[in-house]
Design an enzyme around this catalytic site. Structure first.
Site, PDB file in Angstrom:
ATOM      1  CE  LYS A 176      -3.995  -9.335  -9.366  1.00 27.60           C
ATOM      2  NZ  LYS A 176      -3.421  -9.525  -8.050  1.00 27.60           N
ATOM      3  CG  HIS A 223      -9.912  -6.392  -3.860  1.00 25.84           C
ATOM      4  ND1 HIS A 223      -9.892  -5.627  -2.712  1.00 25.84           N
ATOM      5  CD2 HIS A 223      -8.634  -6.729  -4.105  1.00 25.84           C
ATOM      6  CE1 HIS A 223      -8.656  -5.534  -2.286  1.00 25.84           C
ATOM      7  NE2 HIS A 223      -7.867  -6.184  -3.125  1.00 25.84           N
ATOM      8  CG  HIS A 274      -8.299  -1.920  -4.504  1.00 29.10           C
ATOM      9  ND1 HIS A 274      -8.294  -3.142  -5.123  1.00 29.10           N
ATOM     10  CD2 HIS A 274      -7.059  -1.749  -3.982  1.00 29.10           C
ATOM     11  CE1 HIS A 274      -7.087  -3.687  -4.997  1.00 29.10           C
ATOM     12  NE2 HIS A 274      -6.318  -2.866  -4.305  1.00 29.10           N
TER      13      HIS A 274
HETATM   14  N1  ARG Z   1      -1.905  -1.623  -4.299  1.00 25.34           N
HETATM   15  C1  ARG Z   1      -1.914  -2.021  -2.920  1.00 25.34           C
HETATM   16  C2  ARG Z   1      -2.891  -3.178  -2.729  1.00 25.34           C
HETATM   17  O1  ARG Z   1      -3.749  -3.384  -3.540  1.00 25.34           O
HETATM   18  C3  ARG Z   1      -2.329  -0.901  -2.003  1.00 25.34           C
HETATM   19  C4  ARG Z   1      -1.348   0.222  -1.942  1.00 25.34           C
HETATM   20  C5  ARG Z   1      -1.497   1.000  -0.696  1.00 25.34           C
HETATM   21  N2  ARG Z   1      -0.632   2.124  -0.610  1.00 25.34           N
HETATM   22  C6  ARG Z   1       0.675   2.098  -0.324  1.00 25.34           C
HETATM   23  N3  ARG Z   1       1.329   3.220  -0.303  1.00 25.34           N
HETATM   24  N4  ARG Z   1       1.286   0.984  -0.041  1.00 25.34           N
HETATM   25  O2  ARG Z   1      -2.813  -3.856  -1.708  1.00 25.34           O
END
Ligand code: ARG
Length: 592
Positions: free
Chosen positions: A131, A134, A137
């Site tokens: 992906k 967005h 991120h």
């Molecule tokens: N990949 C997840 C998302 O896009 C965020 C991860 C955040 N970090 C964690 N340790 N959960 O929502």
């Protein structure tokens, strides 16, 4: 090495202790809060007076009467003000001391060794595989990078960890779709967009629905067809073809993202995805069972009774589904255990959007309850992004902004503004210089928009404000830095010998005081996990420079000696602004 303001404080403390009227541990110096007080530091006498059974105003008077400070030190005088003693800087000694601090540490000015021997993990960016990143991120990337810079500047050992989302049933769909439509030809973010598109159309195919369908919902939980389900299972069991396709997607995504990270000055030390922790999940579940925190409920593993760090009861959550599947939180708890066992960190900082606040309270509480870590666990939450029409950006509404496009857009807009300046004759630059500066200004504007206010607040993508050369924006700060550089260029050379004691004009002292604050600003920003503290300082310093430049001529100063001293002040300002910008990963061009 200690910085000038610290030495100022130390001199005051020593002289106060020498009066014999107050003990070192009773001395708490602070900058006066009231705006009508002009003092540089003040000592409130309440506590010490109480301990002596006298009144604070009397103690303040006694202290000042007995006060004796070194004549050529940093303290000019002490003055009674009701229950306070106010202290004033010796401007003539202050100026050369600050300029020396900056010259000695140069690009390290503002930094210290406060955190040496301590380890911090900063987990940020953490996009999902297959992906595009967005805005959530993007915010995480920018805020996390600034926090990593701040901690590194304080001498901490920093581990920058990108916790990739590479685990879950959706990869079964991704694999089935790739086998159905083939691997996309594109590269960069376009390749990821193609994967998203394939995913969507395959999903529609499975549901027998098209996007025009009124009840089509792209965000709805995926309807797994048998084929996708089979691939998901094969991936879990380590089937070579499934693994090969998954690894290809991971690499494609990492490569695409790295192009954007490079533009933002981001480099990770570790990029384990969620899947890296999959072999630990069984142990987490059994530990939770044995410790009595978890219960079995219809085959599922449930956490019912848990309180967070503040003693608040947390809502129930699952650690394992009744079909044996694990959850996002199971992997996060495993990650905490792994990090403790591998790095033994003092602090772990997570930069993730506000909607995951409860998730982290639960993750942290469970990890502590299982005794997995003694590190300080911090969730730095951030707000949403709105477009200039006041709409929250969302995939659903179709106004989502992705990182590569955002940076490209910023570059193009910045370039147009700089070209305009060239046309107006305000600056002369070659096309190559224009391109380089446009990148620094455009990307800088995007970064600063994320950092200039408290991370919790929402931000708006308002190009006009972001790229304004006036006001609290990156281009303004970069422009002030470039102004400093151009003054120095015009001067030809900065004389090696100079007399800093000449810098006692109010505007000069004002600017020097801002510059002198940087070391404590870095500390405060890190302690509060708040890059905006640096942004505020940058803005204040840029304005102080502007006020100085309006009030004091540099190249046409009244004497060659004053000119030399002021050139040194300009040079120190450029260095300090550059250091502050670099802490936010914003580059500072020498001309604009
Ligand atoms: N990949 C997840 C998302 O896009 C965020 C991860 C955040 N970090 C964690 N340790 N959960 O929502």
């Amino acid at each position: 090495m200690t910085y000038t303001f610290q030495r100022f404080e130390a001199e005051i403390t020593d002289a106060l202790v020498a009066t014999g009227l107050i003990a070192a541990e009773e001395i708490e110096l602070a900058a006066p809060k009231a705006t009508n007080v002009v003092a540089d530091l003040a000592l409130p006498c309440f506590r010490a007076a109480k301990a002596r059974g006298t009144n604070p105003a009397q103690l303040a008077q006694d202290l000042v009467a007995a006060w004796q400070a070194p004549a050529d030190g940093l303290v000019e005088r002490a003055e009674v003000s009701g229950p306070y003693v106010n202290f004033f800087l010796n401007k003539a000694a202050f100026a050369p001391a600050v300029l020396r601090d900056v010259a000695e540490r140069a690009s390290g000015y503002g930094c210290s060794e406060l955190g040496s021997g301590k380890r911090v993990i900063v987990e940020y960016s953490s996009p999902n595989i297959a992906k595009r990143m967005h805005v959530g991120h993007i915010r995480s990337t920018i805020i996390g990078q600034a926090l990593a810079n701040l901690y590194a500047c304080l001498g901490y050992e920093v581990i920058r960890d990108n916790h990739l989302g590479d685990y879950g049933k959706q990869f079964g769909v991704n694999i089935a779709a790739t086998l159905h439509y083939g691997r996309p030809e594109a590269e960069g973010e376009a390749a990821l967009a193609a994967l998203e598109e394939q995913y969507k159309t395959y999903n529609q195919l499975m549901k027998g629905k098209s996007e025009d369908d009124p009840d089509y919902d792209p965000d709805a939980e995926l309807a797994m067809d048998d084929n996708a389900r089979a691939w998901s299972l094969k991936l879990e069991q380590g089937d070579p073809q499934a693994l090969e396709l998954w690894e290809w997607m991971v690499e494609l995504t990492k490569t695409a993202n790295q192009r954007n990270y490079d533009r933002l000055g981001v480099q990770f030390d570790v990029q384990h995805g969620e899947s890296f922790y999959k072999d630990m999940l069984g142990q987490i579940i059994s530990d939770a069972g044995e410790s009595g925190v978890a219960e079995r409920d219809n085959g599922a593993v449930v956490i019912k009774e848990l309180t967070d760090a503040k003693g608040k009861k947390l809502p129930l959550f699952l650690l394992q589904r009744s079909d044996g599947g694990t959850l996002y939180i199971t992997r996060d708890v495993a990650t905490i255990k792994y990090r403790e066992d591998t790095y033994n960190p003092d602090t772990v900082i997570y930069i993730v959007g506000q909607p995951q606040e409860l998730h982290f309270r639960q993750t942290f509480a469970l990890s502590k309850a299982l005794g997995y870590t003694d590190a300080k666990l911090i969730h730095v939450a951030f707000g949403t992004v709105f477009d200039d029409q006041g709409q929250a950006l969302s995939t659903r509404k179709g106004n989502m902004v992705y990182l590569e496009i955002l940076l490209d857009d910023a570059h193009i807009r910045a370039k147009a503004l700089i070209e305009q300046k060239v046309v107006e004759g305000k600056t002369t630059l070659t096309p190559a210089q224009i391109a380089e500066i446009a990148e620094m200004v455009g990307v800088g504007a995007v970064i600063y928009n994320d950092l200039y206010q408290d991370t919790k607040r929402n931000i708006t993508l308002d190009w006009e404000r972001m790229l304004a050369f006036e006001g609290n924006s990156a281009p303004y700060l970069q422009y002030m830095h470039a102004r400093c550089c151009s003054i120095i260029r015009e001067a030809g050379a900065v004389p090696a010998e100079y007399d800093g004691t000449l810098l006692t004009h109010e505007a000069e002292t004002g600017l020097l005081k801002e510059i002198a604050r940087l070391p404590q600003i870095v500390r405060e920003a890190a302690e509060r996990f708040a890059p905006f503290v640096v942004a505020d300082w940058l803005y204040a310093t840029a304005r102080a420079f502007s006020a100085f430049y309006d009030a004091c001529s540099v190249l046409k100063a009244a004497s060659p000696e004053l000119r030399a001293a002021r050139l040194h002040l300009v040079e120190a300002t450029a260095q300090a602004l550059r250091n502050g910008l670099m802490l936010l990963s914003i580059r500072a061009p020498e001309r604009m």
